[in-house]
Design an enzyme around this catalytic site. Sequence first.
Site, PDB file in Angstrom:
ATOM      1  N   HIS A  12       0.818  -1.223   0.000  1.00 43.90           N
ATOM      2  CA  HIS A  12       0.000   0.000   0.000  1.00 43.90           C
ATOM      3  C   HIS A  12       0.853   1.276   0.000  1.00 43.90           C
ATOM      4  CE1 HIS A  12       0.033  -0.381   4.673  1.00 43.90           C
ATOM      5  NE2 HIS A  12       1.040   0.360   4.279  1.00 43.90           N
ATOM      6  N   HIS A  59      -2.496   4.220   9.802  1.00 42.94           N
ATOM      7  CA  HIS A  59      -1.155   4.699  10.159  1.00 42.94           C
ATOM      8  C   HIS A  59      -1.268   5.922  11.067  1.00 42.94           C
ATOM      9  CE1 HIS A  59      -0.611   2.365   6.446  1.00 42.94           C
ATOM     10  NE2 HIS A  59       0.644   2.200   6.785  1.00 42.94           N
ATOM     11  N   HIS A 193      10.031  -3.777   4.486  1.00 46.12           N
ATOM     12  CA  HIS A 193      10.441  -2.369   4.501  1.00 46.12           C
ATOM     13  C   HIS A 193      10.666  -1.900   5.926  1.00 46.12           C
ATOM     14  CE1 HIS A 193       6.013  -1.885   4.800  1.00 46.12           C
ATOM     15  NE2 HIS A 193       6.088  -0.573   4.913  1.00 46.12           N
ATOM     16  N   GLU A 240       3.549  -5.589   8.701  1.00 43.22           N
ATOM     17  CA  GLU A 240       2.276  -5.374   7.994  1.00 43.22           C
ATOM     18  C   GLU A 240       1.814  -6.663   7.293  1.00 43.22           C
ATOM     19  OE1 GLU A 240       2.484  -0.579   7.012  1.00 43.22           O
ATOM     20  OE2 GLU A 240       2.898  -1.966   5.397  1.00 43.22           O
TER      21      GLU A 240
HETATM   22  C1  DHB Z   1       6.114   3.697   2.945  1.00 43.67           C
HETATM   23  C2  DHB Z   1       5.543   2.436   3.065  1.00 43.67           C
HETATM   24  C3  DHB Z   1       4.464   2.220   3.911  1.00 43.67           C
HETATM   25  O1  DHB Z   1       3.874   1.003   4.115  1.00 43.67           O
HETATM   26  C4  DHB Z   1       3.915   3.271   4.609  1.00 43.67           C
HETATM   27  O2  DHB Z   1       2.827   3.043   5.345  1.00 43.67           O
HETATM   28  C5  DHB Z   1       4.494   4.540   4.512  1.00 43.67           C
HETATM   29  C6  DHB Z   1       5.585   4.744   3.684  1.00 43.67           C
HETATM   30  C7  DHB Z   1       7.268   3.950   2.050  1.00 43.67           C
HETATM   31  O3  DHB Z   1       7.823   3.004   1.472  1.00 43.67           O
HETATM   32  O4  DHB Z   1       7.635   5.097   1.849  1.00 43.67           O
HETATM   33 FE    FE Z   2       2.276   1.099   5.789  1.00 46.40          FE
END
Ligand code: DHB
Ligand code: FE
Length: 281
Positions: A12, A59, A193, A240
């Site tokens: 997302h 978030h 991530h 996540e």
């Molecule tokens: C990013 C990824 C995410 O899942 C999020 O909630 C906010 C930022 C990113 O890769 O920048």
């Molecule tokens: Fe996220």
Amino acid sequence: MAEIIAGYASSHVPAIGVAIDQGKTGENYWQPVFAGYEASRKWIAEQNPDVIIMVYNDHATAFSLEMIPTFALGCAAEFAIADEGWGPRPVPKVVGHPELAWHIAQSVILDEFDLTIVNQMEVDHGLTVPLSLAFGQPEAWPCPVIPLAVNVVQYPPPTGHRCLQLGRAIRKAVASFGPDLKVVIFGTGGMSHQLQAERAGLINADFDNRFLDLLVNDPEAAAAIPHVDYLREAGSEGIELVMWLVMRGALSPDVRQIHRHYHVPASNTAVGHLVLENQPA
Ligand code: DHB
Ligand code: FE
């Protein structure tokens, strides 16, 4: 009767939403990300679902450290698009399905999953970016969406196993709803991530691809991955991915993989995407 026909999993990444909103999807950086969603755009248009259940995470938009529901089901008639700091995304409001949502709440809570019932909630990129990837830029979303927000922001999030079990309870709930409805369940977020601290920018393609394999073929093994392994292998935001297990639990034990896409990077994130259709027992 209502029936969950398929699952749709996707990252997302907020920058994906910005690329769509600003007409940048054809740029060199973005083209390979979006190319992996063309087949599933066609697929979902053909399926023409009546309702989507969207397993996603907030978030710190609708919720904050003041209140942290582990699982929150949106039972409202509509959900406004949140302003995450740059104004609300220019996407249609999200129309809910209160009758099915309340039915799921009753069935799942009587099955001993203590959901929080939410009657007013703004929705952020966690929900709107997957909708944009699936449906592009329509005047209105093609069907109602029931949001199911999962806490993956503040420790402790639910275990993968709990998420898989909740998915199974949702499947049972939908199957006991009278009206004939075709339902697609989305599992969103991920893949590997980490957005902060020393390991910011961490991506682990081996872990991600193993997770995709397990999710399709051995969901119990995917559900057994402990929190610390997500943290170590997939970065602080890799957790996540437990939301994909809610989706998987809502599908049949055997599934047919219709589509799979993996691309690094989009913003700071590895992008993963799966479409799984139920198989008759
Ligand atoms: C990013 C990824 C995410 O899942 C999020 O909630 C906010 C930022 C990113 O890769 O920048
Ligand atoms: Fe996220």
